[in-house]
Each structure stands twice: as structure tokens, then as C-alpha cells.
Design an enzyme around this catalytic site. Structure first.
Site, mmCIF file in Angstrom:
data_model
loop_
_atom_site.group_PDB
_atom_site.id
_atom_site.type_symbol
_atom_site.label_atom_id
_atom_site.label_comp_id
_atom_site.label_asym_id
_atom_site.label_seq_id
_atom_site.Cartn_x
_atom_site.Cartn_y
_atom_site.Cartn_z
ATOM 1 N N TYR A 42 -2.072 0.018 10.099
ATOM 2 C CA TYR A 42 -2.038 -0.605 8.776
ATOM 3 C C TYR A 42 -0.767 -0.224 8.025
ATOM 4 O O TYR A 42 -0.088 -1.074 7.440
ATOM 5 C CB TYR A 42 -3.278 -0.178 7.993
ATOM 6 N N SER B 98 0.855 -1.185 0.000
ATOM 7 C CA SER B 98 0.000 0.000 0.000
ATOM 8 C C SER B 98 0.888 1.231 0.000
ATOM 9 O O SER B 98 2.036 1.189 0.468
ATOM 10 C CB SER B 98 -0.896 -0.005 1.238
ATOM 11 N N LYS C 134 2.257 -2.708 6.739
ATOM 12 C CA LYS C 134 2.615 -2.861 5.327
ATOM 13 C C LYS C 134 4.070 -2.480 5.082
ATOM 14 O O LYS C 134 4.742 -3.051 4.211
ATOM 15 C CB LYS C 134 1.677 -2.033 4.457
#
Length: 236
Positions: free
Chosen positions: A154, A141, A158
Site C-alpha cells: 500500500y 497516505s 501511494k
């Protein structure tokens, strides 16, 4: 027959990729936590007008060692595994909290799904990939490289996955190993990241699939890639 394992494939990019691969004659082993949508996706893949590959659907949670073993076994029953696509992801709470307020249990879950499970699944099939001269794709991402407020769980997970990807690539130069940032997509998880907002302007996940196909067909050097750079028409 080429065999792929694709996690989180009941919808979104995972399902879009499985569609593309079955059209190419690949066999796919797919998983997702929700059994109903996964079975529906498998039925679609197996009976599509242009689908020519075999499909195995294994419902379960990628953080469960027993489930990971069952998924790999189902894939091997289809043939030699030559692709692992770690696509399953956990966003965390919605709306997303600042790091100072992030519940520890939720953060642990994000890391369990986005970091530890991909590593564990990769360990299970490293031998398969080496035997096939195969490919590993970890779905990343832009949050892995951009410090967006509220994306600390998150995004940092990632980022860890990105680093794991390039280390694995350095340790296995005979494999094609990629961290792929597909860009914004019109998915359930993206909607959860922006609760109450209209995300209809984001492209469908299918728009990012040509980037994956290019990685498989051309096998560029291992590393981190953005779909928008591989396929200029894909929105960043």
C-alpha cells in the site's frame, strides 16, 4: 453547475466529500465496487435535507476500462467536469504481510487500484479539467512517505501515486493538482489495516473534509498536502 467525479464514494472519505459538495450545490458522479452501499449512499445524497446537487451512481471496479468510461459519461451528462478525486484504494491482504511474503497477485491488485486506475481515469478527463480550469485530488497516505513495516504494498503504491501527482502538476500548471494525506480515519479500510484493534479513537472521515474544501476554495500551489496542516484541528 460544478461536477465532481469521486471514486470509492459509498463510504468513508469519498462519501463525506460527496456530502459536502452536494451541500454546496455541486453535482457528483460516484462509484464503488459494492452496488448496494453505493445506491444507498446516492439516495442519501440526493434526498438529504441540505443537499442541492445532482447525483449519479455508477457501480463497478475502477480497474475496469469499461466502468471508467461509464463513470466519466455519467459525470459529463451532469455538466462540465471540474473535479476528479481519486479516492478508491486497495489495502492488500489483512493482516498486511512483509514484502518478502507479499503474494504477487495481491501486490498487482494494489497497484492496479491505487496507481494504474487513477492514471487511466485522469487521462480520460484531462481535457475536461483543462477546459474547466479544474482540480485533481489524489488521496494519499502517510504510508507513502513513512517506512512502516507491513505497509510495503500500500505504501509504495501511494508513493508512486504521489510522484504521478506532482509530475502531472508540472505538466499541467494551469490546473490545481493535489496529493492529499487525510490522516488516520475511522474507516473500514483502516480497521482492516489493524485487525482486532480498537480504532474508535481515530476521527471520522468528515473531519478531513474541510481540508478538501480549502483546497477547492483557495487553490494553493499544486503539490502534496496533509489535512492536518490545512486544518489544524484534523488529527495527523
Amino acid at each position: 453547475m460544478n461536477v465532481a467525479i469521486i471514486t470509492g464514494a459509498s463510504q468513508g472519505l469519498g462519501l463525506a466529500t460527496a456530502r459536502a459538495l452536494t451541500r454546496r450545490g455541486w453535482a457528483v458522479a460516484i462509484d464503488a465496487r459494492r452496488e448496494g452501499p453505493l445506491r444507498q449512499a446516492a439516495a442519501e445524497l440526493a434526498t438529504g435535507e441540505v443537499a442541492t446537487g445532482q447525483v449519479a451512481a455508477v457501480p463497478g471496479d475502477v480497474t475496469d476500462p469499461g466502468h471508467r468510461a461509464a463513470l466519466v459519461a455519467a459525470a459529463r451528462a451532469l455538466g462540465p467536469v471540474s473535479l476528479l478525486m481519486n479516492n478508491a484504494s486497495a489495502l492488500g491482504p489483512s493482516p498486511q504481510p512483509a514484502l518478502a511474503d507479499y503474494p504477487a497477485a495481491e501486490l498487482a491488485r494494489v497497484y492496479a487500484v491505487n496507481v494504474l486506475a487513477p492514471v487511466a481515469l485522469t487521462q480520460l478527463v484531462t481535457g475536461d479539467l483543462l477546459a474547466a480550469g479544474g482540480t485533481l485530488i489524489n488521496v494519499s497516505s502517510d504510508a507513502a512517505v513513512e517506512p512502516y513495516p507491513g505497509w510495503g504494498g500500500y505504501g509504495s503504491a501511494k508513493a508512486a501515486l504521489d510522484q504521478i501527482t506532482v509530475i502531472f502538476a508540472a505538466e499541467h500548471p494551469e490546473l490545481a493538482v493535489y496529493a492529499l494525506d487525510p490522516g488516520d480515519m475511522r474507516t473500514e479500510m483502516h480497521q482492516l489495516a489493524f485487525p482486532g484493534e480498537d480504532i474508535s479513537d481515530r476521527p471520522e472521515p468528515d473531519a478531513s473534509v474541510p481540508a478538501i474544501e480549502r483546497l477547492l476554495d483557495e487553490r494553493p500551489p499544486s503539490g502534496r498536502y496533509r489535512a492536518s496542516r490545512l486544518i489544524p484541528a484534523v488529527a495527523s
